[in-house]
Design a protein around this motif. Structure first.
Motif, PDB file in Angstrom:
ATOM      1  N   ALA A  67     -39.392  -0.302 -28.507  1.00  0.00           N
ATOM      2  CA  ALA A  67     -38.104   0.293 -28.139  1.00  0.00           C
ATOM      3  C   ALA A  67     -37.035  -0.792 -27.960  1.00  0.00           C
ATOM      4  CB  ALA A  67     -38.247   1.113 -26.865  1.00  0.00           C
ATOM      5  N   LEU A  68     -37.420  -1.910 -27.377  1.00  0.00           N
ATOM      6  CA  LEU A  68     -36.473  -3.011 -27.219  1.00  0.00           C
ATOM      7  C   LEU A  68     -36.042  -3.553 -28.574  1.00  0.00           C
ATOM      8  CD1 LEU A  68     -38.139  -4.923 -24.240  1.00  0.00           C
ATOM      9  CD2 LEU A  68     -35.869  -3.868 -24.211  1.00  0.00           C
ATOM     10  N   ARG A  69     -36.976  -3.678 -29.493  1.00  0.00           N
ATOM     11  CA  ARG A  69     -36.659  -4.188 -30.823  1.00  0.00           C
ATOM     12  C   ARG A  69     -35.699  -3.262 -31.571  1.00  0.00           C
ATOM     13  NH1 ARG A  69     -37.167  -8.917 -32.873  1.00  0.00           N
ATOM     14  NH2 ARG A  69     -38.084  -8.251 -34.842  1.00  0.00           N
ATOM     15  N   GLU A  70     -35.768  -1.980 -31.245  1.00  0.00           N
ATOM     16  CA  GLU A  70     -34.907  -0.998 -31.908  1.00  0.00           C
ATOM     17  C   GLU A  70     -33.535  -0.864 -31.244  1.00  0.00           C
ATOM     18  OE1 GLU A  70     -37.119   2.573 -31.563  1.00  0.00           O
ATOM     19  OE2 GLU A  70     -38.671   1.993 -33.012  1.00  0.00           O
ATOM     20  N   SER A  71     -33.377  -1.453 -30.049  1.00  0.00           N
ATOM     21  CA  SER A  71     -32.173  -1.209 -29.247  1.00  0.00           C
ATOM     22  C   SER A  71     -31.159  -2.332 -29.382  1.00  0.00           C
ATOM     23  CB  SER A  71     -32.556  -1.033 -27.770  1.00  0.00           C
ATOM     24  OG  SER A  71     -33.446   0.052 -27.604  1.00  0.00           O
ATOM     25  N   ASP A  72     -29.889  -1.977 -29.169  1.00  0.00           N
ATOM     26  CA  ASP A  72     -28.820  -2.976 -29.143  1.00  0.00           C
ATOM     27  C   ASP A  72     -28.666  -3.582 -27.754  1.00  0.00           C
ATOM     28  OD1 ASP A  72     -27.655  -2.508 -31.903  1.00  0.00           O
ATOM     29  OD2 ASP A  72     -27.487  -0.491 -31.059  1.00  0.00           O
ATOM     30  N   MET A  73     -28.964  -2.772 -26.719  1.00  0.00           N
ATOM     31  CA  MET A  73     -28.757  -3.261 -25.360  1.00  0.00           C
ATOM     32  C   MET A  73     -29.792  -2.658 -24.418  1.00  0.00           C
ATOM     33  SD  MET A  73     -25.201  -3.472 -23.179  1.00  0.00           S
ATOM     34  CE  MET A  73     -24.999  -1.729 -22.801  1.00  0.00           C
ATOM     35  N   PHE A  74     -30.191  -3.472 -23.455  1.00  0.00           N
ATOM     36  CA  PHE A  74     -31.115  -3.055 -22.406  1.00  0.00           C
ATOM     37  C   PHE A  74     -30.333  -2.964 -21.105  1.00  0.00           C
ATOM     38  CE2 PHE A  74     -34.583  -4.282 -19.309  1.00  0.00           C
ATOM     39  CZ  PHE A  74     -35.277  -3.088 -19.405  1.00  0.00           C
ATOM     40  N   VAL A  75     -30.414  -1.818 -20.441  1.00  0.00           N
ATOM     41  CA  VAL A  75     -29.645  -1.551 -19.226  1.00  0.00           C
ATOM     42  C   VAL A  75     -30.582  -1.373 -18.042  1.00  0.00           C
ATOM     43  CG1 VAL A  75     -28.242   0.203 -18.072  1.00  0.00           C
ATOM     44  CG2 VAL A  75     -27.607  -0.583 -20.346  1.00  0.00           C
ATOM     45  N   PHE A  76     -30.310  -2.119 -16.967  1.00  0.00           N
ATOM     46  CA  PHE A  76     -30.963  -1.873 -15.680  1.00  0.00           C
ATOM     47  C   PHE A  76     -30.102  -0.868 -14.938  1.00  0.00           C
ATOM     48  CE2 PHE A  76     -34.068  -5.313 -14.158  1.00  0.00           C
ATOM     49  CZ  PHE A  76     -34.693  -5.328 -15.392  1.00  0.00           C
ATOM     50  N   LEU A 103     -35.921 -11.761 -25.592  1.00  0.00           N
ATOM     51  CA  LEU A 103     -36.796 -12.179 -26.692  1.00  0.00           C
ATOM     52  C   LEU A 103     -36.744 -11.164 -27.843  1.00  0.00           C
ATOM     53  CD1 LEU A 103     -39.924 -13.430 -24.713  1.00  0.00           C
ATOM     54  CD2 LEU A 103     -38.294 -14.831 -26.009  1.00  0.00           C
ATOM     55  N   ALA A 104     -36.551  -9.892 -27.496  1.00  0.00           N
ATOM     56  CA  ALA A 104     -36.483  -8.847 -28.516  1.00  0.00           C
ATOM     57  C   ALA A 104     -35.114  -8.782 -29.189  1.00  0.00           C
ATOM     58  CB  ALA A 104     -36.812  -7.490 -27.881  1.00  0.00           C
ATOM     59  N   GLY A 105     -34.158  -9.570 -28.725  1.00  0.00           N
ATOM     60  CA  GLY A 105     -32.835  -9.596 -29.339  1.00  0.00           C
ATOM     61  C   GLY A 105     -31.830  -8.638 -28.731  1.00  0.00           C
ATOM     62  N   CYS A 106     -32.154  -8.066 -27.561  1.00  0.00           N
ATOM     63  CA  CYS A 106     -31.239  -7.126 -26.898  1.00  0.00           C
ATOM     64  C   CYS A 106     -30.221  -7.852 -26.028  1.00  0.00           C
ATOM     65  CB  CYS A 106     -32.022  -6.179 -25.982  1.00  0.00           C
ATOM     66  SG  CYS A 106     -32.909  -4.880 -26.816  1.00  0.00           S
ATOM     67  N   ARG A 107     -29.041  -7.283 -25.975  1.00  0.00           N
ATOM     68  CA  ARG A 107     -28.135  -7.664 -24.903  1.00  0.00           C
ATOM     69  C   ARG A 107     -28.652  -7.034 -23.607  1.00  0.00           C
ATOM     70  NH1 ARG A 107     -23.402  -9.836 -26.497  1.00  0.00           N
ATOM     71  NH2 ARG A 107     -23.120  -9.975 -28.747  1.00  0.00           N
ATOM     72  N   VAL A 108     -28.363  -7.659 -22.474  1.00  0.00           N
ATOM     73  CA  VAL A 108     -28.857  -7.163 -21.188  1.00  0.00           C
ATOM     74  C   VAL A 108     -27.678  -6.943 -20.248  1.00  0.00           C
ATOM     75  CG1 VAL A 108     -30.323  -7.607 -19.192  1.00  0.00           C
ATOM     76  CG2 VAL A 108     -31.081  -8.326 -21.473  1.00  0.00           C
ATOM     77  N   PHE A 109     -27.615  -5.732 -19.697  1.00  0.00           N
ATOM     78  CA  PHE A 109     -26.512  -5.330 -18.824  1.00  0.00           C
ATOM     79  C   PHE A 109     -27.091  -4.737 -17.553  1.00  0.00           C
ATOM     80  CE2 PHE A 109     -23.424  -2.220 -17.264  1.00  0.00           C
ATOM     81  CZ  PHE A 109     -22.222  -2.910 -17.345  1.00  0.00           C
TER      82      PHE A 109
END
Length: 367
Positions: A67-76, A103-109
């Protein structure tokens, strides 16, 4: 199409966290047309049905990685995820997810987080992981100050507001008794002074108030509510069934006053313009009371001998408290929308991420 993966304490029957998720989904959907949201949950089928999103099992590492590899951004997604007061295991879980997402290439917000408390032994590890985030929005100044003390750059930190402060009270509340209603939202806590709380509830009943107990986290809060009822001389009302986050927001909107330990009971009251006082067990409670100009009645382990007279004064003067909440309501709603705007701009890779930029975009959207 922007794809966002959201994680928080979801699928654990915690009304506050579910209200946070509902608010985030609504704000992101409004801010990013066509966005595809996926939520990590302990009960993915329930989460998918409740919020009309794709949901995945948070405990399946391979599924999360894909799912991380498929996503543009990871949100907490909101809440107090980054703390170790209940132990380090949860903190390590969330910090490891930040590293994995990068590591998966996601932006993190980080979406309107409450940060801390974090013990000295875990601060360096926390700071190292958080430096990998693209932007950190926090729900209060105390969280921002804590991050600055960790050595995080000020440009990465923006104070907004808890997403539930822009909650919509659209669901039907559970049936509640008539008359003046005093809500009581307790949680289990070591040393909780139930006899003092029972005396306080009985005093309110003697003054003509109907005490309504509101469990936010099933079954633990229902158990402590039952223990309180066993100590009461006057009847109190405990809804027989669990209440959804939307139903809880609607129920709190019907109260005349709330006395709460659960942070999101206080936040829901503030969002609905319902006067409240806190029973404190954690610095985040005191922080929100300062932010909303509402009182802390006392600590949960020792309310003090003046609690009854103080509560009487607060109940009699609740309209002044209501006006203070109304004065803050528009700013809170703006800040909640600003968080979503900042999330959108982060997802699109905008390097100009600051509060002034987001406020200007919010104003433009109004016209």
């Amino acid at each position: 199409m922007i794809k966002i993966l959201i994680n928080g304490y979801y699928g654990f029957a915690n009304t506050g966290d579910e209200a946070v998720l509902a608010s985030i989904v609504r704000e992101l959907t409004a801010a990013i047309p066509g966005v595809k949201l996926t939520v990590l949950s302990d009960q993915p089928e329930e989460t998918a049905a409740a919020y009309q999103v794709r949901a995945l099992n948070r405990w399946k590492g391979g599924t999360v990685w894909r799912a991380l590899r498929e996503s543009d951004m990871f949100v907490f997604g909101g809440g107090s995820l980054l703390q170790d007061i209940t132990g380090s295991k949860s903190l390590y879980y969330y910090l490891s997810q930040i590293i994995t997402a990068r590591l998966a290439g996601c932006r993190v917000f980080l979406y309107a987080q409450g940060i801390g408390p974090i013990s000295q032994q875990n601060r360096r590890r926390t700071a190292s992981a958080l430096r990998r985030c693209h932007l950190i929005t926090v729900r209060d100044q105390e969280s921002a100050d804590f991050l600055l003390d960790l050595g995080l750059p000020a440009a990465k930190i923006i104070v907004t507001a808890d997403p539930v402060l822009n909650a919509k009270f659209e669901d039907m509340p559970p049936p509640l008794p008539g008359g003046k209603k005093l809500g009581l939202a307790l949680r289990p806590w070591p040393g909780l002074d139930l006899p003092a709380l029972a005396a306080l509830a009985d005093q309110a009943s003697a003054w003509g108030w109907q005490v309504v107990l509101l469990p936010f986290h099933e079954p633990a809060d229902r158990k402590i509510a039952g223990e309180l009822i066993d100590k009461l001389k006057h009847p109190a009302y405990l809804p027989p069934d669990p209440i959804s986050s939307g139903g809880m927001m609607a129920a709190i909107a019907e109260l005349d006053f709330l006395l709460g330990m659960r942070l999101h009971s206080l936040i829901m009251a503030a969002a609905g313009g319902v006067p409240f006082a806190a029973i404190s067990y954690d610095p985040k409670i005191d922080s929100f009371c300062r932010q909303s100009a509402q009182p802390v009645l006392g600590p949960c382990i020792n309310l003090g001998k003046d609690a009854g007279s103080n509560l009487s004064y607060l109940l009699e003067n609740r309209e002044a408290s209501r006006r203070r909440l109304q004065d803050r309501r528009q700013n809170w709603q703006d800040l909640c929308q600003i968080t979503a705007i900042l999330a959108r701009e982060t997802a699109f890779g905008n390097p100009d991420l600051n509060l002034d930029m987001a406020r200007k975009q919010l104003e433009q959207n109004r016209y």
